[in-house]
Each structure stands twice: as structure tokens, then as C-alpha cells.
Scaffold this motif. Structure first.
Motif, short mmCIF file in Angstrom:
data_model
loop_
_atom_site.label_atom_id
_atom_site.label_comp_id
_atom_site.label_asym_id
_atom_site.label_seq_id
_atom_site.Cartn_x
_atom_site.Cartn_y
_atom_site.Cartn_z
N ILE A 145 0.86 -1.20 0.00
CA ILE A 145 0.00 0.00 0.00
C ILE A 145 0.89 1.25 0.00
O ILE A 145 0.67 2.18 -0.77
N ILE A 146 1.91 1.24 0.85
CA ILE A 146 2.81 2.39 0.99
C ILE A 146 3.49 2.72 -0.34
O ILE A 146 3.49 3.86 -0.80
N ARG A 147 4.04 1.68 -0.95
CA ARG A 147 4.82 1.91 -2.17
C ARG A 147 3.96 2.30 -3.36
O ARG A 147 4.46 2.79 -4.36
N ASN A 148 2.65 2.11 -3.25
CA ASN A 148 1.74 2.50 -4.34
C ASN A 148 0.84 3.66 -3.98
O ASN A 148 -0.15 3.93 -4.67
N ALA A 149 1.13 4.34 -2.88
CA ALA A 149 0.27 5.46 -2.44
C ALA A 149 0.21 6.53 -3.52
O ALA A 149 1.21 6.86 -4.15
N GLU A 150 -0.98 7.07 -3.75
CA GLU A 150 -1.17 8.11 -4.78
C GLU A 150 -0.59 9.44 -4.31
O GLU A 150 -0.14 10.25 -5.10
N ILE A 151 -0.67 9.66 -2.99
CA ILE A 151 -0.18 10.93 -2.45
C ILE A 151 0.83 10.65 -1.32
O ILE A 151 0.61 9.75 -0.50
N VAL A 152 1.93 11.39 -1.34
CA VAL A 152 2.93 11.26 -0.29
C VAL A 152 3.12 12.66 0.32
O VAL A 152 3.25 13.64 -0.42
N ILE A 153 3.08 12.74 1.64
CA ILE A 153 3.32 14.04 2.30
C ILE A 153 4.47 13.83 3.27
O ILE A 153 4.47 12.87 4.05
N HIS A 154 5.47 14.71 3.22
CA HIS A 154 6.65 14.46 4.04
C HIS A 154 7.31 15.73 4.56
O HIS A 154 7.15 16.81 3.98
N GLY A 155 8.11 15.59 5.60
CA GLY A 155 8.89 16.69 6.14
C GLY A 155 10.28 16.69 5.52
O GLY A 155 10.67 15.74 4.84
N VAL A 156 11.02 17.77 5.73
CA VAL A 156 12.42 17.86 5.33
C VAL A 156 13.12 18.48 6.54
O VAL A 156 12.58 19.38 7.17
N GLY A 157 14.31 17.99 6.87
CA GLY A 157 14.99 18.55 8.03
C GLY A 157 16.45 18.85 7.76
O GLY A 157 17.02 18.38 6.77
N ASP A 158 17.04 19.61 8.66
CA ASP A 158 18.47 19.88 8.60
C ASP A 158 19.18 18.57 9.00
O ASP A 158 18.78 17.92 9.97
N ALA A 159 20.21 18.20 8.24
CA ALA A 159 20.87 16.89 8.44
C ALA A 159 21.39 16.68 9.86
O ALA A 159 21.08 15.66 10.49
N ILE A 160 22.16 17.62 10.36
CA ILE A 160 22.77 17.43 11.69
C ILE A 160 21.70 17.45 12.79
O ILE A 160 21.73 16.62 13.71
N THR A 161 20.74 18.37 12.66
CA THR A 161 19.64 18.42 13.63
C THR A 161 18.94 17.07 13.69
O THR A 161 18.67 16.53 14.77
N MET A 162 18.67 16.50 12.51
CA MET A 162 17.96 15.23 12.46
C MET A 162 18.81 14.08 12.99
O MET A 162 18.32 13.24 13.74
#
Ligand code: F6P
Length: 255
Positions: A145-162
Motif C-alpha cells: 500500500i505504501i509503495r503504491n500510495a497516490e499521495i505522499v506528504i513528508h517533512g524535510v529537516g536539517d541533516a545534523i539536527t535530524m
């Protein structure tokens, strides 16, 4: 004064759309580094866009983090007749429970009056358990289901912070720093050229799966995240960006 501000925002949106080659950009006023409610405004803008795009019975894969938690906070019921399905894009990625994709996913589904599925996997995973886990029928079904999801919503972060927030091992931290990672999304770390320099091993969505989605929506703001956003968008993995004025101004200035 208000009209001038609205005009300024529209200009920023168009400039970002051209610069990052995107289908849609929303810039909310303010800087979420300084004011907490700006994050909620990004959440609201994301919900609004999602409602325009979602069709009945589609799947939405989401990641974790505080910005995605703000999207869940602002979620309201969908009008579409069929039920949409929320799934976590990847594992917990070392986040606190309230900021994990599973938790956010359940909250979004409840507020949108949709359904949800969970992904119960420890992460990061050893190479050996990874191969065993992805063969488990119950996990396999959710992964599909995940790999075929029609919509993906995601965050982006600073590398070191993450990396710090995830209590990354000293060895991996060394790889992230030595390779000058600046941005992070989906458990992948990017340098300023947008090259992947490190990846957290866990099940779920892989960057190459994003090609199949109709919409991949990045929700990230705050002046401090501008470089991270720029690095993630180098290869252009998402077609929509929801951000704030702080990040947008910085993005237009440089990188
Ligand atoms: O850990 C999940 C995640 O979506 C990361 O991929 C991303 O870098 C981070 O959260 C963003 O978190 P926040 O919105 O709290 O800055």
C-alpha cells in the motif's frame, strides 16, 4: 499594506516554482523558526491542498516530525464519499512517539474520517532482520500500500539536527559529517549537490517509489531549513512545496 504583503507572497511562490521546477508552491507568511503558529499555517495549507487533490479510496503515505504533526493537528474531515487510507511512509526513524509517522497517521485518519494501517517495525534494522521482516505477510501487505500510495506528504529537516534528534550512532554521525550532509528526508541524508550520502536502513517507502505517486508534497519551513530544502530539491523528488516566508526568502537568495 496587506495587499502589498499578499503580492509579495505571490511573487515568492512563483519564483520558487520556477527555481525548483515545481507544479505547486504555497508560501505562508512569517517564519516558523520564530513563531510556532506559522507551522500550523503550513499544516492548514497542506490540508487544503490535499483536499483539492485527493480522490475517494486513495492512499496517502506520510512521514513523521513536528511539521507533519502540525498537518495532523489541522486536519478536518474529507468530503469525498469513499474512505481514504493513511499509511506511514517508513518506520519510526528514531523520533519520539508523538512525532512518529504511525502516531501522526492514526491522528490524521481519525480527523479526516478515513482509515489507517500501521507499520510495526523496529528501526534502524540490521541487514539480516530487514530481509526477514519484509517477507512477513502482514508487513508485505502494508508495504505494498505504501509503495503504491497516490499521495505522499513528508517533512524535510536539517541533516545534523535530524541525526542528533535520532541519536544516530557515532560511526554514522561521522559519515554524515564527513560527507557534509545538509538535508534529510525519508531517512535519506543529502549533501548540497543533492547526492545521497547516508540512508537509515528501515522498511517502507524508498526514494525511487516517489515516481509512482501523483503528488509528492514536501512541508517544511523556517529560515534555518532553507539549505536543507534546497539540497533535497536538487534531484527534484517532490512536485509540491508548502513552506513559509522565512525559508522562501532564503531559498530565493541563494544555494
Ligand atoms: O523523521 C521524520 C522527518 O519527516 C524527517 O524525514 C524530517 O527531516 C523531519 O522529520 C522533519 O521534522 P520537523 O518537521 O520536526 O523539522
Amino acid at each position: 499594506e496587506f495587499i502589498k504583503d499578499v503580492k509579495g507572497i505571490k511573487v515568492l511562490e512563483q519564483q520558487l516554482k520556477d527555481k525548483l521546477n515545481l507544479d505547486h508552491v504555497v508560501v505562508v507568511p512569517g517564519d516558523s523558526d520564530e513563531l510556532e503558529w506559522v507551522k500550523q499555517d503550513m499544516g492548514k495549507a497542506c490540508v487544503q491542498y490535499l483536499k483539492e487533490r485527493i480522490l475517494p479510496d486513495q492512499a496517502i503515505a506520510i512521514t513523521g516530525g513536528t511539521t507533519m504533526a502540525a498537518v495532523a493537528e489541522m486536519m478536518t474531515p474529507f468530503n469525498s464519499a469513499g474512505k481514504c487510507l493513511f499509511v506511514p511512509a517508513r518506520g519510526g526513524l528514531g523520533e519520539r512517539v508523538e512525532n512518529q509517522a504511525n502516531t501522526i497517521c492514526a491522528e490524521m485518519a481519525k480527523k479526516a474520517r478515513g482509515d489507517y494501517r500501521m507499520l510495526y517495525v523496529p528501526d534502524p534494522l540490521s541487514e539480516e532482520s530487514y530481509h526477514t521482516i519484509i517477507e512477513e505477510p502482514s508487513i508485505k501487505e502494508v508495504l505494498n500500500i505504501i509503495r503504491n500510495a497516490e499521495i505522499v506528504i513528508h517533512g524535510v529537516g536539517d541533516a545534523i539536527t535530524m541525526a542528533e534528534r535520532r541519536k544516530t550512532s557515532p560511526e554514522q554521525m561521522e559519515v554524515i559529517k564527513r560527507n557534509e550532509a545538509v538535508g534529510e528526508a525519508f531517512g535519506y541524508y543529502f549533501n548540497t549537490k543533492g547526492e545521497i550520502v547516508h540512508k537509515v536502513r528501515t522498511v517502507g517507502l524508498q526514494l525511487e517509489d516517489l515516481k509512482h505517486a501523483k503528488d509528492v508534497i514536501a512541508v517544511a519551513g523556517g529560515r534555518s531549513k532553507a539549505q536543507a530544502i534546497a539540497s533535497y530539491f536538487q534531484p527534484g523528488q517532490s512536485n509540491v512545496l508548502i513552506t513559509d516566508e522565512g525559508a522562501a526568502e532564503e531559498l530565493i537568495k541563494g544555494f
